[in-house]
Design an enzyme around this catalytic site. Structure first.
Site, PDB file in Angstrom:
ATOM      1  N   ARG A 128       0.846  -1.189   0.000  1.00 46.71           N
ATOM      2  CA  ARG A 128       0.000   0.000   0.000  1.00 46.71           C
ATOM      3  C   ARG A 128       0.880   1.237   0.000  1.00 46.71           C
ATOM      4  NH1 ARG A 128      -2.718   2.988   4.760  1.00 46.71           N
ATOM      5  NH2 ARG A 128      -3.899   4.568   3.606  1.00 46.71           N
ATOM      6  N   HIS A 141      -2.970  11.006   0.754  1.00 43.66           N
ATOM      7  CA  HIS A 141      -2.401  10.760   2.093  1.00 43.66           C
ATOM      8  C   HIS A 141      -1.763  12.055   2.567  1.00 43.66           C
ATOM      9  CE1 HIS A 141      -0.948   7.312   4.834  1.00 43.66           C
ATOM     10  NE2 HIS A 141      -0.635   8.429   5.451  1.00 43.66           N
ATOM     11  N   GLU A 183      -7.318   8.471   6.310  1.00 44.92           N
ATOM     12  CA  GLU A 183      -7.589   9.107   7.596  1.00 44.92           C
ATOM     13  C   GLU A 183      -8.037  10.575   7.457  1.00 44.92           C
ATOM     14  OE1 GLU A 183      -4.598   8.609  10.563  1.00 44.92           O
ATOM     15  OE2 GLU A 183      -4.522   6.459  10.339  1.00 44.92           O
ATOM     16  N   ASN A 191      -7.354   1.732   9.952  1.00 45.22           N
ATOM     17  CA  ASN A 191      -6.063   1.959  10.591  1.00 45.22           C
ATOM     18  C   ASN A 191      -6.304   1.939  12.091  1.00 45.22           C
ATOM     19  OD1 ASN A 191      -5.098   2.358   8.035  1.00 45.22           O
ATOM     20  ND2 ASN A 191      -4.518   4.499   8.317  1.00 45.22           N
ATOM     21  N   TYR A 236      -4.107   1.664  16.000  1.00 45.16           N
ATOM     22  CA  TYR A 236      -2.846   1.615  16.740  1.00 45.16           C
ATOM     23  C   TYR A 236      -3.032   1.395  18.229  1.00 45.16           C
ATOM     24  CZ  TYR A 236      -0.554   3.184  12.492  1.00 45.16           C
ATOM     25  OH  TYR A 236      -0.078   3.254  11.206  1.00 45.16           O
ATOM     26  N   GLU A 290      -3.431  -0.181   8.151  1.00 40.41           N
ATOM     27  CA  GLU A 290      -2.267   0.223   8.949  1.00 40.41           C
ATOM     28  C   GLU A 290      -2.386  -0.314  10.364  1.00 40.41           C
ATOM     29  OE1 GLU A 290      -1.250   4.370   9.152  1.00 40.41           O
ATOM     30  OE2 GLU A 290      -1.721   4.674   7.029  1.00 40.41           O
TER      31      GLU A 290
HETATM   32  N1  LIG Z   1       1.272   8.426  13.847  1.00 42.80           N
HETATM   33  N2  LIG Z   1       1.460   7.615  13.219  1.00 42.80           N
HETATM   34  C1  LIG Z   1       1.703   6.499  12.422  1.00 42.80           C
HETATM   35  C2  LIG Z   1       0.817   6.512  11.147  1.00 42.80           C
HETATM   36  C3  LIG Z   1       1.212   7.641  10.202  1.00 42.80           C
HETATM   37  O1  LIG Z   1       2.606   7.590   9.916  1.00 42.80           O
HETATM   38  C4  LIG Z   1       0.389   7.430   8.925  1.00 42.80           C
HETATM   39  O2  LIG Z   1       0.789   8.319   7.900  1.00 42.80           O
HETATM   40  C5  LIG Z   1      -1.094   7.705   9.223  1.00 42.80           C
HETATM   41  O3  LIG Z   1      -1.857   7.162   8.157  1.00 42.80           O
HETATM   42  C6  LIG Z   1      -1.552   7.116  10.556  1.00 42.80           C
HETATM   43  O4  LIG Z   1      -1.206   7.801  11.684  1.00 42.80           O
HETATM   44  C7  LIG Z   1      -0.645   6.631  11.513  1.00 42.80           C
END
Ligand SMILES: N#[N+]C[C@@H]1[C@@H](O)[C@H](O)[C@@H](O)[C@@H]2O[C@H]12
Length: 465
Positions: A92, A136, A181, A308, A310, A370
Site C-alpha cells: 500500500r 495521504h 484518515e 487503521n 494503533y 495500517e
Molecule cells: N502516527 N502515526 C503512524 C501513522 C502515520 O505515519 C500514517 O501516515 C497515518 O496514516 C496514521 O497515523 C498513523
C-alpha cells in the site's frame, strides 16, 4: 541479501498463528508518498502543504522535512526487492497529488504519472499487488492558498485528479483507496493545527471534514469509470475503539460522544448517509455547509473499508473540556504498556473494533490498512536491529485479527505500518515505525528482527496454503 534470520524468532505460537488466517489473505506493508519519497523538487513535482508546514519553524521536530525522507523516489528497485525478501503479497502506497497536478488543478505533469507507472509495473513484475491511496495528506499548496479543504471546490479538484490517475494506472492497480484518515486531515490539520496546514479552528475541522468526505464521494464514480469492472474501491479511516474506565453514567455518556468524535463522524455519513445525531451540538459547533445531495454523494457504495488502528481511547467520565479536546487526554493506565508515541498497546481493541464495525456498518470487506508501533530502535552497525517489543506488538495485534476472523469478520488483509522507517509527520524522523530500519545518513536499509519475524510468519502462511 540473505534473509535467513540469525536466530530463531518464530515460536510454535507463531506457526499456529499463521494457520488461523484463510487462504488468499493478503499480507502487506504500507507507506505514504510524503513520508518516504523525498525528491520534492524533482521531475516537475509541485509544493504541498506538508512542504510548507515542515518548512515553518517550530512545526516539526527539530525542523525535519520530507525533502529527502527515505529517498524512495530513487530506490524503487531496491525497495521492491526488499518487499520480495519480506514475502509481501501486497504493498500500500500513496500517490502524491503535487507530482500529478502540481497546481492542484489544470496542467498534468507527465513525469509524475511516469513515476507511479514504473512503481506499479515493478510491483506487478515482482508479484506484489499494488494498493494505491489517492490522498495521504499532501495537498497541493495552491489549493490551500485558495482555502484548502475549507473550500468546497477542493473536493471537485480531488475528483478531477482522481480521474487523471485512474485513467493512467487503473488497468493495473489492484485496489484503490480514496482518502487516508480524513479525520487527521480535518481535525489535526484544520482543528488544532498540529498537522498541515496548521489551522486552529474547530468549526473549520467540521467544514473541512465535510469537503474531504464530499471529495471522496465525488471521486468514487470517477474512479469506477476508469478501472476494470469489479476493481475494489474503498476508503481508509483511523478507527479508535472507545472504552469506559468506570460504570458511571457520565462515563457511558462520554464514551458514546467519544465514539462519535473518533469514529462515527466519518463512518456514519459514508455508510449511513447522515452525520451522528447530536454530534455537532455535543461539540458546541455548527453543522458543516451541507448542500442538497451531498450525503447521497458521500455515501456512494464501496467495496471495502480500510481500518487503521494503533491503540484505543479510555474515557473517564465528566470530561471538563469540550469533548473534542478531552477525548485524546486520558490519564495513564496502571500496568499498561505504551509505544514510543505514548499510545497504549491494547490489541483487544482491534478485535473489538473489527467485530463492532462489521456488525454496525455495511462495510462489505475490511482490510487493516495500517497497524504497527514506534519504538526507539538503534543500530550498532550490525546485521539487524533487535526490536522484540515490535515483534510482541505485531504478534498480539495479529492474534486479535485472527480472533476477529474467527468471529466472522470479513477481514481480507493486513498491512503493517510501516515497510520502513519514515518521516513521522510532526515527529519528523524521531519516531521509527518500520520493520526495516533506515539509516538516514546513508539511506541504507537494514531489516529489523520484526521484519524477519513478519517474513517468517508470511512464509509459514504460504506453506499452509
Ligand atoms: N502516527 N502515526 C503512524 C501513522 C502515520 O505515519 C500514517 O501516515 C497515518 O496514516 C496514521 O497515523 C498513523
Amino acid at each position: 541479501m540473505d534473509i535467513t534470520p540469525k536466530a530463531p524468532i518464530q515460536t510454535q505460537v507463531d506457526t499456529d498463528l499463521a494457520r488461523r488466517f484463510p487462504p488468499r489473505f493478503l499480507w502487506g506493508a504500507a507507506t505514504a508518498s510524503y513520508q518516504i519519497e523525498g525528491a520534492v523538487h524533482e521531475d516537475g513535482r509541485g509544493s504541498s502543504i506538508w512542504d510548507d508546514f515542515s518548512a515553518t519553524p517550530g512545526k516539526v521536530f527539530e525542523g525535519h522535512t520530507g525533502e529527502v525522507a527515505a529517498d524512495h523516489y530513487h530506490r524503487v528497485e531496491e525497495d521492491t526487492d526488499l518487499m520480495v525478501r519480506l514475502g509481501l503479497s501486497a504493498y500500500r502506497f500513496s500517490i502524491a497529488w503535487p507530482r500529478i497536478v502540481p497546481e492542484g488543478r489544470g496542467a498534468i505533469n507527465p513525469a509524475g504519472l511516469d513515476f507511479y507507472d514504473r512503481l506499479v509495473d515493478t510491483l506487478l513484475e515482482k508479484g506484489i499487488q499494488p494498493f494505491a491511496t489517492l490522498y495521504h495528506w499532501d495537498l497541493p499548496s495552491p489549493l490551500e492558498r485558495a482555502g484548502g479543504w475549507l473550500n468546497r471546490e477542493t473536493a471537485y479538484a480531488f475528483a478531477d485528479y482522481t480521474e487523471i490517475v485512474a485513467r493512467r494506472l487503473g488497468d493495473r492497480v489492484a485496489s484503490w483507496i480514496t482518502l487516508n484518515e480524513p479525520w487527521c486531515s480535518a481535525y489535526l490539520g484544520y482543528g488544532i493545527g498540529v498537522h498541515a496546514p496548521g489551522r486552529t479552528d474547530r468549526q473549520g475541522a467540521i467544514d473541512a471534514a465535510h469537503h474531504l468526505l464530499l471529495g471522496h464521494g465525488l471521486a468514487v464514480p470517477r474512479l469506477r469509470a476508469q478501472v476494470p469492472a469489479g476493481t475494489p474501491v474503498g476508503i481508509t479511516l483511523i478507527v479508535n475503539p472507545v472504552y469506559g474506565a468506570d460504570e458511571r453514567a457520565e462515563t457511558a455518556r462520554d464514551v458514546k460522544l467519544a465514539h462519535a468524535f473518533s469514529n462515527a463522524w466519518f463512518l456514519d455519513p459514508i455508510y449511513r448517509g447522515s452525520y451522528p445525531e447530536g454530534f455537532f451540538e455535543a461539540m458546541a459547533l455548527n453543522p458543516p455547509p451541507i448542500q442538497e445531495g451531498d450525503l447521497e454523494i458521500i455515501s456512494a457504495p464501496l467495496d471495502f473499508l480500510g481500518v487503521n488502528n494503533y491503540s484505543r481511547t479510555l474515557i473517564r467520565g465528566a470530561q471538563e473540556q469540550p469533548l473534542a479536546d478531552s477525548c485524546q487526554a486520558v490519564a495513564p493506565i496502571p500496568n499498561a504498556c505504551y509505544t514510543d508515541m505514548g499510545w497504549e498497546i491494547y490489541p483487544h481493541g482491534l478485535r473489538d473494533l473489527l467485530v463492532n464495525v462489521a456488525r454496525d456498518y455495511p462495510v462489505g470487506n475490511i482490510y487493516v490498512t495500517e497497524n504497527g508501533a514506534a519504538f526507539p530502535d538503534t543500530w550498532d552497525g550490525g546485521e539487524t536491529i533487535n526490536d522484540p517489543r515490535r515483534v510482541s506488538y505485531l504478534r498480539s495485534y495479529l492474534t486479535a485479527c485472527a480472533e476477529a476472523l474467527e468471529q466472522g469478520v470479513p477481514l481480507r488483509g493486513y498491512f503493517v505500518w510501516s515497510l520502513m522507517d519514515n518521516f513521522e509527520w510532526a515527529e519528523g524522523y524521531a519516531k521509527r515505525f518500520g520493520i526495516v530500519y533506515v539509516d538516514y545518513s546513508t539511506q541504507r536499509r537494514i531489516i529489523k528482527e520484526s521484519g524477519y519475524w513478519y517474513a517468517e510468519l508470511l512464509n509459514a502462511f504460504n506453506n499452509n496454503n
